[in-house]
Structures are given as C-alpha cells and as structure tokens.
Scaffold this motif. Structure first.
Motif, PDB file in Angstrom:
ATOM      1  N   GLN A  99       0.797  -1.221   0.000  1.00  0.00           N
ATOM      2  CA  GLN A  99       0.000   0.000   0.000  1.00  0.00           C
ATOM      3  C   GLN A  99       0.833   1.276   0.000  1.00  0.00           C
ATOM      4  OE1 GLN A  99      -3.035  -0.054   3.064  1.00  0.00           O
ATOM      5  NE2 GLN A  99      -3.495  -2.211   2.729  1.00  0.00           N
ATOM      6  N   ARG A 100       1.989   1.230   0.665  1.00  0.00           N
ATOM      7  CA  ARG A 100       2.851   2.419   0.769  1.00  0.00           C
ATOM      8  C   ARG A 100       4.299   2.027   0.452  1.00  0.00           C
ATOM      9  NH1 ARG A 100       1.740   6.783   3.948  1.00  0.00           N
ATOM     10  NH2 ARG A 100       3.700   7.508   3.021  1.00  0.00           N
ATOM     11  N   PRO A 101       4.570   1.607  -0.772  1.00  0.00           N
ATOM     12  CA  PRO A 101       5.944   1.180  -1.092  1.00  0.00           C
ATOM     13  C   PRO A 101       6.967   2.293  -0.927  1.00  0.00           C
ATOM     14  CG  PRO A 101       4.610   1.409  -3.087  1.00  0.00           C
ATOM     15  CD  PRO A 101       3.667   1.493  -1.923  1.00  0.00           C
ATOM     16  N   ASP A 102       6.513   3.548  -0.915  1.00  0.00           N
ATOM     17  CA  ASP A 102       7.434   4.663  -0.711  1.00  0.00           C
ATOM     18  C   ASP A 102       8.067   4.643   0.673  1.00  0.00           C
ATOM     19  OD1 ASP A 102       4.588   5.316  -0.037  1.00  0.00           O
ATOM     20  OD2 ASP A 102       5.499   7.102   0.855  1.00  0.00           O
ATOM     21  N   LEU A 103       7.452   3.915   1.606  1.00  0.00           N
ATOM     22  CA  LEU A 103       7.959   3.857   2.975  1.00  0.00           C
ATOM     23  C   LEU A 103       8.984   2.745   3.181  1.00  0.00           C
ATOM     24  CD1 LEU A 103       4.659   4.341   5.048  1.00  0.00           C
ATOM     25  CD2 LEU A 103       6.485   6.026   4.690  1.00  0.00           C
ATOM     26  N   VAL A 104       9.093   1.811   2.227  1.00  0.00           N
ATOM     27  CA  VAL A 104       9.784   0.546   2.486  1.00  0.00           C
ATOM     28  C   VAL A 104      10.986   0.371   1.557  1.00  0.00           C
ATOM     29  CG1 VAL A 104       9.524  -1.946   2.726  1.00  0.00           C
ATOM     30  CG2 VAL A 104       7.560  -0.435   3.144  1.00  0.00           C
ATOM     31  N   ARG A 105      12.123   0.100   2.175  1.00  0.00           N
ATOM     32  CA  ARG A 105      13.366  -0.170   1.439  1.00  0.00           C
ATOM     33  C   ARG A 105      13.611  -1.666   1.274  1.00  0.00           C
ATOM     34  NH1 ARG A 105      19.170   2.196   3.612  1.00  0.00           N
ATOM     35  NH2 ARG A 105      20.553   0.931   2.289  1.00  0.00           N
ATOM     36  N   GLY A 106      13.227  -2.452   2.276  1.00  0.00           N
ATOM     37  CA  GLY A 106      13.400  -3.899   2.235  1.00  0.00           C
ATOM     38  C   GLY A 106      12.571  -4.540   3.317  1.00  0.00           C
ATOM     39  N   LEU A 107      12.310  -5.834   3.168  1.00  0.00           N
ATOM     40  CA  LEU A 107      11.438  -6.566   4.094  1.00  0.00           C
ATOM     41  C   LEU A 107      12.147  -7.795   4.640  1.00  0.00           C
ATOM     42  CD1 LEU A 107       8.097  -6.659   2.029  1.00  0.00           C
ATOM     43  CD2 LEU A 107       8.482  -5.341   4.134  1.00  0.00           C
ATOM     44  N   LEU A 108      12.064  -7.985   5.947  1.00  0.00           N
ATOM     45  CA  LEU A 108      12.470  -9.224   6.615  1.00  0.00           C
ATOM     46  C   LEU A 108      11.207  -9.784   7.263  1.00  0.00           C
ATOM     47  CD1 LEU A 108      14.507 -11.288   7.710  1.00  0.00           C
ATOM     48  CD2 LEU A 108      15.007  -9.682   9.580  1.00  0.00           C
ATOM     49  N   LEU A 109      10.677 -10.860   6.706  1.00  0.00           N
ATOM     50  CA  LEU A 109       9.398 -11.423   7.123  1.00  0.00           C
ATOM     51  C   LEU A 109       9.641 -12.801   7.734  1.00  0.00           C
ATOM     52  CD1 LEU A 109       7.363 -10.545   3.891  1.00  0.00           C
ATOM     53  CD2 LEU A 109       7.688  -9.140   5.954  1.00  0.00           C
ATOM     54  N   VAL A 110       9.347 -12.942   9.025  1.00  0.00           N
ATOM     55  CA  VAL A 110       9.604 -14.185   9.736  1.00  0.00           C
ATOM     56  C   VAL A 110       8.274 -14.818  10.138  1.00  0.00           C
ATOM     57  CG1 VAL A 110      10.774 -15.257  11.687  1.00  0.00           C
ATOM     58  CG2 VAL A 110      11.785 -13.251  10.579  1.00  0.00           C
ATOM     59  N   CYS A 111       8.055 -16.049   9.667  1.00  0.00           N
ATOM     60  CA  CYS A 111       6.793 -16.753   9.906  1.00  0.00           C
ATOM     61  C   CYS A 111       5.607 -15.832   9.598  1.00  0.00           C
ATOM     62  CB  CYS A 111       6.716 -17.274  11.338  1.00  0.00           C
ATOM     63  SG  CYS A 111       8.032 -18.433  11.750  1.00  0.00           S
ATOM     64  N   PRO A 112       5.599 -15.227   8.416  1.00  0.00           N
ATOM     65  CA  PRO A 112       4.560 -14.239   8.128  1.00  0.00           C
ATOM     66  C   PRO A 112       3.203 -14.884   7.896  1.00  0.00           C
ATOM     67  CG  PRO A 112       5.871 -14.633   6.166  1.00  0.00           C
ATOM     68  CD  PRO A 112       6.537 -15.388   7.291  1.00  0.00           C
ATOM     69  N   GLY A 113       2.160 -14.232   8.376  1.00  0.00           N
ATOM     70  CA  GLY A 113       0.829 -14.584   7.932  1.00  0.00           C
ATOM     71  C   GLY A 113       0.664 -14.114   6.499  1.00  0.00           C
ATOM     72  N   VAL A 114       0.032 -14.932   5.667  1.00  0.00           N
ATOM     73  CA  VAL A 114      -0.258 -14.545   4.289  1.00  0.00           C
ATOM     74  C   VAL A 114      -1.748 -14.285   4.130  1.00  0.00           C
ATOM     75  CG1 VAL A 114      -0.166 -15.269   1.863  1.00  0.00           C
ATOM     76  CG2 VAL A 114       1.740 -15.796   3.407  1.00  0.00           C
ATOM     77  N   THR A 115      -2.555 -15.180   4.684  1.00  0.00           N
ATOM     78  CA  THR A 115      -3.998 -14.953   4.764  1.00  0.00           C
ATOM     79  C   THR A 115      -4.420 -15.104   6.216  1.00  0.00           C
ATOM     80  OG1 THR A 115      -4.483 -17.278   4.284  1.00  0.00           O
ATOM     81  CG2 THR A 115      -4.431 -15.762   2.417  1.00  0.00           C
ATOM     82  N   ILE A 116      -5.357 -14.266   6.637  1.00  0.00           N
ATOM     83  CA  ILE A 116      -5.743 -14.226   8.047  1.00  0.00           C
ATOM     84  C   ILE A 116      -6.675 -15.376   8.426  1.00  0.00           C
ATOM     85  CG2 ILE A 116      -7.269 -12.955   9.613  1.00  0.00           C
ATOM     86  CD1 ILE A 116      -4.528 -11.910   9.825  1.00  0.00           C
ATOM     87  N   ALA A 117      -7.665 -15.656   7.606  1.00  0.00           N
ATOM     88  CA  ALA A 117      -8.647 -16.694   7.954  1.00  0.00           C
ATOM     89  C   ALA A 117      -7.954 -18.047   8.054  1.00  0.00           C
ATOM     90  CB  ALA A 117      -9.761 -16.739   6.923  1.00  0.00           C
ATOM     91  N   ARG A 118      -8.120 -18.713   9.198  1.00  0.00           N
ATOM     92  CA  ARG A 118      -7.391 -19.958   9.429  1.00  0.00           C
ATOM     93  C   ARG A 118      -7.723 -21.029   8.393  1.00  0.00           C
ATOM     94  NH1 ARG A 118      -4.131 -21.546  13.377  1.00  0.00           N
ATOM     95  NH2 ARG A 118      -3.811 -23.766  13.722  1.00  0.00           N
ATOM     96  N   ASP A 119      -8.986 -21.061   7.923  1.00  0.00           N
ATOM     97  CA  ASP A 119      -9.366 -22.109   6.984  1.00  0.00           C
ATOM     98  C   ASP A 119      -8.838 -21.857   5.572  1.00  0.00           C
ATOM     99  OD1 ASP A 119     -10.995 -20.025   6.226  1.00  0.00           O
ATOM    100  OD2 ASP A 119     -12.884 -21.091   6.498  1.00  0.00           O
ATOM    101  N   THR A 120      -8.153 -20.730   5.364  1.00  0.00           N
ATOM    102  CA  THR A 120      -7.538 -20.466   4.067  1.00  0.00           C
ATOM    103  C   THR A 120      -6.043 -20.763   4.072  1.00  0.00           C
ATOM    104  OG1 THR A 120      -7.032 -18.139   4.557  1.00  0.00           O
ATOM    105  CG2 THR A 120      -9.225 -18.634   3.654  1.00  0.00           C
ATOM    106  N   ARG A 121      -5.484 -21.082   5.218  1.00  0.00           N
ATOM    107  CA  ARG A 121      -4.048 -21.322   5.318  1.00  0.00           C
ATOM    108  C   ARG A 121      -3.715 -22.762   4.952  1.00  0.00           C
ATOM    109  NH1 ARG A 121      -3.453 -18.952  11.468  1.00  0.00           N
ATOM    110  NH2 ARG A 121      -4.557 -16.977  11.108  1.00  0.00           N
ATOM    111  N   THR A 122      -2.572 -22.943   4.297  1.00  0.00           N
ATOM    112  CA  THR A 122      -2.073 -24.279   3.995  1.00  0.00           C
ATOM    113  C   THR A 122      -1.143 -24.700   5.133  1.00  0.00           C
ATOM    114  OG1 THR A 122      -2.139 -23.748   1.640  1.00  0.00           O
ATOM    115  CG2 THR A 122      -0.902 -25.712   2.299  1.00  0.00           C
TER     116      THR A 122
END
Length: 261
Positions: A99-122
């Motif tokens: 949403q705001r790529p102007d704020l972000v230089r790089g990302l370190l994502l550890v055990c990230p949620g991808v979808t919130i609803a539990r029944d959509t997660r693999t």
C-alpha cells in the motif's frame, strides 16, 4: 498516531520492527536485537495499537492498525526504511509494502501470515516432532494447545523462552485484541492483491509451523523478484526464539543485500 517505541542510537539505516499479534516491542527486541546487531542500525521497536504500552485509539481492524503504523512512519522516520516483522507484524509489513511502497526499502518477514482466515491457510499435515515427556508442564494450561501446534523445538527450555517473551512488555488491551482478531475486518482488504515489491526481501518459515504454515509463504514469493525464501525444518511459529542463530545468519545476509543495492 502515538505508538510506544524504543530506538537504538545507531547511525546506519533505519530498521523498524513489528511484533507478533498480542506481543510487544520488548519481546521483538529480545529476538531481533541480537539478529540485527553489528550493523550500527537505528533499530526501532514498536508496540502496535492495543499492544504493550500503546493505547487502542484506532478501530479494531487490521487496516486501521496498518494506517496507524504508516502515520507513525511518516512522522518519525526518513523513508524509505527497512521493515522487519514476525507473524502478524510481518503480515502488516507486507501490507505496508503493497500500500505504501514509498515507505519501504526492504522486508524481513519471519513466519509471516499470508492470509488471516485460518481455513484459508495451507498447514502441515504431518504429525509433530517427538518431544520429551512433560515438555509443556511449565506452560499455563490455556497456552498448551497453542504451543503444541506452534513449536517445532519441543523442549522445556524453548517453552520457557517463549512464555517469557509472551509475558514481557506492557499489558496491552485484551478487549481490543479480541475484537480485532474476531472481527470481520481482521484481514486487510488487499490481502490477496498481486502487487510486486522489488526491494530486497527475506522470508523465513518454520517447517513445523502449524499456525501459519510454510507453503503459502513460498507462493507469495512471486511478488518479490528480489526475494529469498528459507524454510527451517526444526522450527515452528516461534522461529525467532527457537532458532536464534538461524535468524541472525539470514538477517545479516538480508542487511548485506541492502548495502549493495
């Protein structure tokens, strides 16, 4: 938005760290401080709205939480910054990059949620790893089921480390957190949007993570053309506390990639 924060006096690039759901900046600093050490970064650890010492002054929606973080970044740092997050914090960090790529230089994502609803997660469908008898005895009864599904390192020592992290920092606002997690707007509205972020990205996932899994995180890599993905066998959802040396090695490599851009 006034978010509670701690900041180190480094002279290098800004890195802003976002904690797991219901956890605090103190818990995040315990895990990510050693992982980021040695680069002279200006490390900032935030308490999200309703978490730790930050009051719940926004609506109980993930978009409102994300907007609060973006407003804080606009007011307190010189963008773009490095963003690091774990679990829900990583979910928000990825959302900010969309949403705001102007704020972000790089990302370190550890055990990230991808979808919130539990029944959509693999989630992994194999049985959990073996554990010594009584490994969860020191955990509060209300946490044992969660830790049983979340941890790959199934030892009393790791359990004690995770419980200490969960108990650290300010009290938070339990009513707000319950409304946020159970409400219809827990998911970001652009959760499934295919938006490419071309900064350096490192994604770490736990092979034994039965909270958010590891497969959805790999599929999300199509949005990160400069992304590195690693799944760690002997780790679960609390990878930063289960495998601190692994987190440090990947965090240091992520930082090296920022410097050669």
């Amino acid at each position: 938005m006034n978010l509670a924060y701690d900041r180190s006096p480094g002279t290098g690039p800004d890195v802003v760290c976002l904690p797991m759901f219901s956890m605090t900046r103190a818990a995040m600093a315990t895990a990510f401080g050693p992982a980021l050490a040695g680069a002279d970064l200006r490390e900032t650890y935030l308490d999200l709205p309703g978490h730790g010492d930050t009051p719940a002054t926004c609506a109980p929606t993930s978009q409102a939480v994300l907007d609060s973080v973006c407003a804080w970044l606009d007011d307190h740092v010189e963008a773009p910054v490095l963003l690091a997050g774990a679990s829900y914090g990583a979910y928000l960090a990825a959302g900010i990059a969309r949403q705001r790529p102007d704020l972000v230089r790089g990302l370190l994502l550890v055990c990230p949620g991808v979808t919130i609803a539990r029944d959509t997660r693999t989630l992994p469908d194999l049985p959990p790893l073996d554990a010594p008898t009584g490994w969860l005895d020191a955990a509060p009864a209300a946490l044992r089921e969660h830790l049983d599904s979340a941890l790959g390192q199934r030892t009393p020592t790791v359990v004690a480390t995770v419980i200490a992290a969960l108990d650290s920092g300010g009290p938070g606002d339990e009513t707000f957190l319950q409304k946020l997690q159970s409400g219809p707007d827990y998911a970001l509205p652009d959760e499934t949007a295919e938006v490419v972020f071309d900064g350096p990205v490192t994604v770490l996932a736990g092979r034994q993570d039965r909270v958010v899994g590891y497969a959805d995180q790999f599929h999300a890599m199509r949005n990160y053309p400069r992304g590195t993905y690693t799944v760690v066998d002997d780790a679960g959802h609390y990878l930063p506390y289960e495998q601190p040396s692994v987190l440090r090695s990947h965090a240091q490599e992520w930082l090296r990639r920022q410097l050669i851009r």
